[in-house]
Scaffold this motif. Structure first.
Motif, PDB file in Angstrom:
ATOM      1  N   PHE A 106      54.205  17.077  39.546  1.00 25.01           N
ATOM      2  CA  PHE A 106      53.219  17.994  40.153  1.00 25.01           C
ATOM      3  C   PHE A 106      53.682  19.334  40.262  1.00 25.01           C
ATOM      4  CE2 PHE A 106      51.058  18.328  44.588  1.00 25.01           C
ATOM      5  CZ  PHE A 106      50.194  19.470  44.181  1.00 25.01           C
ATOM      6  N   ILE A 107      53.176  20.226  39.677  1.00 22.85           N
ATOM      7  CA  ILE A 107      53.702  21.714  39.541  1.00 22.85           C
ATOM      8  C   ILE A 107      52.736  22.565  40.396  1.00 22.85           C
ATOM      9  CG2 ILE A 107      54.628  23.744  38.230  1.00 22.85           C
ATOM     10  CD1 ILE A 107      56.105  20.812  37.922  1.00 22.85           C
ATOM     11  N   PHE A 108      53.423  22.907  41.835  1.00 30.78           N
ATOM     12  CA  PHE A 108      52.471  23.748  42.644  1.00 30.78           C
ATOM     13  C   PHE A 108      53.242  24.836  43.284  1.00 30.78           C
ATOM     14  CE2 PHE A 108      54.003  20.460  45.177  1.00 30.78           C
ATOM     15  CZ  PHE A 108      53.700  20.720  46.577  1.00 30.78           C
ATOM     16  N   TYR A 109      52.633  25.514  44.292  1.00 29.32           N
ATOM     17  CA  TYR A 109      53.479  26.340  45.156  1.00 29.32           C
ATOM     18  C   TYR A 109      54.539  25.904  45.862  1.00 29.32           C
ATOM     19  CZ  TYR A 109      50.494  24.928  48.981  1.00 29.32           C
ATOM     20  OH  TYR A 109      49.762  23.992  50.031  1.00 29.32           O
ATOM     21  N   GLY A 110      54.636  24.463  46.125  1.00 37.99           N
ATOM     22  CA  GLY A 110      55.736  23.869  46.759  1.00 37.99           C
ATOM     23  C   GLY A 110      56.827  23.260  45.904  1.00 37.99           C
ATOM     24  N   ASN A 111      56.441  23.217  44.573  1.00 38.96           N
ATOM     25  CA  ASN A 111      57.495  22.662  43.529  1.00 38.96           C
ATOM     26  C   ASN A 111      57.147  23.637  42.325  1.00 38.96           C
ATOM     27  OD1 ASN A 111      59.134  21.130  41.979  1.00 38.96           O
ATOM     28  ND2 ASN A 111      57.262  19.708  41.295  1.00 38.96           N
ATOM     29  N   LEU A 112      57.882  24.789  42.111  1.00 38.34           N
ATOM     30  CA  LEU A 112      57.208  25.515  41.035  1.00 38.34           C
ATOM     31  C   LEU A 112      57.668  25.285  39.590  1.00 38.34           C
ATOM     32  CD1 LEU A 112      58.046  28.955  43.126  1.00 38.34           C
ATOM     33  CD2 LEU A 112      55.869  28.018  42.661  1.00 38.34           C
ATOM     34  N   GLU A 113      58.631  24.100  39.499  1.00 40.67           N
ATOM     35  CA  GLU A 113      59.330  24.135  38.190  1.00 40.67           C
ATOM     36  C   GLU A 113      59.678  22.879  37.933  1.00 40.67           C
ATOM     37  OE1 GLU A 113      62.907  25.782  35.400  1.00 40.67           O
ATOM     38  OE2 GLU A 113      62.158  26.902  37.204  1.00 40.67           O
ATOM     39  N   HIS A 114      59.129  22.167  36.686  1.00 36.95           N
ATOM     40  CA  HIS A 114      59.541  20.694  36.484  1.00 36.95           C
ATOM     41  C   HIS A 114      61.024  20.756  35.982  1.00 36.95           C
ATOM     42  CE1 HIS A 114      59.704  17.204  33.802  1.00 36.95           C
ATOM     43  NE2 HIS A 114      58.909  16.796  34.639  1.00 36.95           N
ATOM     44  N   PRO A 115      61.747  19.635  36.153  1.00 35.85           N
ATOM     45  CA  PRO A 115      63.240  19.592  36.036  1.00 35.85           C
ATOM     46  C   PRO A 115      63.509  19.986  34.421  1.00 35.85           C
ATOM     47  CG  PRO A 115      62.354  17.634  37.218  1.00 35.85           C
ATOM     48  CD  PRO A 115      61.270  18.516  37.198  1.00 35.85           C
ATOM     49  N   SER A 116      62.618  19.682  33.405  1.00 35.81           N
ATOM     50  CA  SER A 116      62.724  19.976  32.085  1.00 35.81           C
ATOM     51  C   SER A 116      62.479  21.467  31.920  1.00 35.81           C
ATOM     52  CB  SER A 116      61.669  19.289  31.296  1.00 35.81           C
ATOM     53  OG  SER A 116      60.342  19.763  31.429  1.00 35.81           O
ATOM     54  N   ALA A 117      62.218  22.235  32.866  1.00 37.78           N
ATOM     55  CA  ALA A 117      61.642  23.471  32.929  1.00 37.78           C
ATOM     56  C   ALA A 117      60.632  24.035  31.730  1.00 37.78           C
ATOM     57  CB  ALA A 117      63.097  24.436  32.341  1.00 37.78           C
ATOM     58  N   SER A 118      59.849  22.923  31.567  1.00 41.59           N
ATOM     59  CA  SER A 118      58.814  23.040  30.511  1.00 41.59           C
ATOM     60  C   SER A 118      57.453  23.716  31.152  1.00 41.59           C
ATOM     61  CB  SER A 118      58.387  21.630  29.751  1.00 41.59           C
ATOM     62  OG  SER A 118      58.039  20.700  31.013  1.00 41.59           O
ATOM     63  N   VAL A 119      57.155  23.386  32.395  1.00 39.31           N
ATOM     64  CA  VAL A 119      56.034  23.883  33.306  1.00 39.31           C
ATOM     65  C   VAL A 119      56.690  24.456  34.361  1.00 39.31           C
ATOM     66  CG1 VAL A 119      53.946  23.506  34.477  1.00 39.31           C
ATOM     67  CG2 VAL A 119      54.795  22.148  32.355  1.00 39.31           C
ATOM     68  N   LYS A 120      56.240  25.919  34.544  1.00 37.92           N
ATOM     69  CA  LYS A 120      56.819  26.579  35.903  1.00 37.92           C
ATOM     70  C   LYS A 120      55.652  27.380  36.493  1.00 37.92           C
ATOM     71  CE  LYS A 120      61.101  28.176  33.831  1.00 37.92           C
ATOM     72  NZ  LYS A 120      61.780  29.242  32.852  1.00 37.92           N
ATOM     73  N   HIS A 121      55.383  27.415  37.666  1.00 37.26           N
ATOM     74  CA  HIS A 121      54.402  28.150  38.378  1.00 37.26           C
ATOM     75  C   HIS A 121      55.096  29.274  38.773  1.00 37.26           C
ATOM     76  CE1 HIS A 121      51.602  29.211  41.508  1.00 37.26           C
ATOM     77  NE2 HIS A 121      50.762  27.997  41.328  1.00 37.26           N
ATOM     78  N   MET A 122      54.447  30.634  38.677  1.00 32.38           N
ATOM     79  CA  MET A 122      54.671  31.830  38.541  1.00 32.38           C
ATOM     80  C   MET A 122      54.601  32.444  40.112  1.00 32.38           C
ATOM     81  SD  MET A 122      56.201  31.594  35.714  1.00 32.38           S
ATOM     82  CE  MET A 122      57.075  33.251  35.824  1.00 32.38           C
ATOM     83  N   GLY A 123      54.248  31.517  41.003  1.00 29.24           N
ATOM     84  CA  GLY A 123      54.168  32.066  42.464  1.00 29.24           C
ATOM     85  C   GLY A 123      52.756  32.020  42.948  1.00 29.24           C
ATOM     86  N   ASP A 124      52.812  31.846  44.223  1.00 28.04           N
ATOM     87  CA  ASP A 124      51.448  31.773  45.138  1.00 28.04           C
ATOM     88  C   ASP A 124      50.777  33.028  45.352  1.00 28.04           C
ATOM     89  OD1 ASP A 124      49.303  30.666  46.690  1.00 28.04           O
ATOM     90  OD2 ASP A 124      50.540  30.379  48.245  1.00 28.04           O
ATOM     91  N   ASN A 125      49.603  33.364  44.978  1.00 27.72           N
ATOM     92  CA  ASN A 125      48.851  34.519  45.608  1.00 27.72           C
ATOM     93  C   ASN A 125      48.090  34.445  46.253  1.00 27.72           C
ATOM     94  OD1 ASN A 125      46.812  36.347  45.497  1.00 27.72           O
ATOM     95  ND2 ASN A 125      46.845  37.131  43.336  1.00 27.72           N
ATOM     96  N   ARG A 126      48.203  34.762  47.749  1.00 28.32           N
ATOM     97  CA  ARG A 126      47.266  34.331  48.775  1.00 28.32           C
ATOM     98  C   ARG A 126      46.110  34.845  49.093  1.00 28.32           C
ATOM     99  NH1 ARG A 126      51.464  32.117  52.915  1.00 28.32           N
ATOM    100  NH2 ARG A 126      52.737  30.952  51.225  1.00 28.32           N
ATOM    101  N   THR A 127      45.701  35.873  48.105  1.00 27.92           N
ATOM    102  CA  THR A 127      44.609  36.676  48.323  1.00 27.92           C
ATOM    103  C   THR A 127      43.548  36.792  47.110  1.00 27.92           C
ATOM    104  OG1 THR A 127      45.571  39.016  47.677  1.00 27.92           O
ATOM    105  CG2 THR A 127      45.685  38.221  50.154  1.00 27.92           C
ATOM    106  N   GLY A 128      44.306  36.757  45.897  1.00 28.18           N
ATOM    107  CA  GLY A 128      43.344  37.084  44.833  1.00 28.18           C
ATOM    108  C   GLY A 128      42.611  38.196  44.486  1.00 28.18           C
ATOM    109  N   GLU A 129      43.297  39.068  45.342  1.00 30.78           N
ATOM    110  CA  GLU A 129      42.871  40.677  45.043  1.00 30.78           C
ATOM    111  C   GLU A 129      43.380  41.277  44.008  1.00 30.78           C
ATOM    112  OE1 GLU A 129      43.767  43.004  48.623  1.00 30.78           O
ATOM    113  OE2 GLU A 129      42.326  41.758  49.899  1.00 30.78           O
ATOM    114  N   GLY A 130      42.761  42.216  43.328  1.00 27.93           N
ATOM    115  CA  GLY A 130      43.336  42.901  42.043  1.00 27.93           C
ATOM    116  C   GLY A 130      42.673  42.487  40.892  1.00 27.93           C
TER     117      GLY A 130
END
Length: 193
Positions: free
Chosen positions: A61-85
């Motif tokens: 389960f890859i999300f803002y509290g677990n940014l990367e799978h141990p295999s490094a195959s899936v990475k979350h690039m970080g939490d955006n808290r506003t959605g602006e831009g």
């Protein structure tokens, strides 16, 4: 030109792009112009699923509290808290060749953080999309615009990558859930504290 998908449509990803190794999954959205008294914080996540449609362990389960799978195959690039831009609000990166063999599908979801407390739902969100980009060429391969099909839902399964006969495909799902992240976790076999 990217392929624009409709809900329920499936498309080959690696068959027509035999050199495809690294993809970026970008998710974006806009908040409609009215005020619920709190910012909208939408969160993208990935559930790496086995043949039973569940995550083998919490590590898949890859999300803002677990940014990367141990295999490094899936990475979350970080939490955006506003959605602006402009552009993607949250991004995940997938190295297709490194996805463990026991993972057959990767579901991409978006949830609204503290939706119930903030009285927010996807009926208040517009222009939501998912896109898949070849990271090595920066070419957009697939785009799926979700449209305005949601009202009271607080979580959406946007789409999923899945393996079929050794090739990766993408399925545009666009199905909503009530109960936010906890409901999705339950659906995919993750226990929530």
């Amino acid at each position: 030109m990217p392929i624009n998908l409709s809900k329920g449509q499936k498309v080959d990803l690696t068959k027509g792009n035999p050199g495809l190794k690294n993809i970026m999954v970008g998710l974006g959205w806009d908040v409609n112009a009215f005020d619920t008294g709190a910012d909208f914080d939408l969160d993208a996540a990935a559930f790496m699923l086995g043949s039973n449609g569940k995550c083998p362990t919490d590590k898949e389960f890859i999300f803002y509290g677990n940014l990367e799978h141990p295999s490094a195959s899936v990475k979350h690039m970080g939490d955006n808290r506003t959605g602006e831009g402009e552009g993607d609000d949250e991004e995940l990166e997938v190295v297709l060749a490194d996805v463990p063999s026991n993972v057959e599908r990767i579901a991409f979801t978006v949830t609204i953080y503290e939706a119930e407390a903030r009285r927010q739902n996807f009926g208040q969100v517009s222009n939501a999309y998912i896109r898949i980009v070849d990271k090595d060429t920066n070419q957009e391969l697939i785009r799926y615009d979700l449209g305005e099909d949601f009202s009271i839902e607080t979580a959406i399964v946007v789409g999923e990558l899945y393996k079929h006969n050794g090739e990766w495909k993408f399925n545009a799902i666009g199905s909503g859930f009530q109960g936010g992240l906890a409901a999705l976790c339950g659906h995919y076999g993750i226990e929530v504290a």
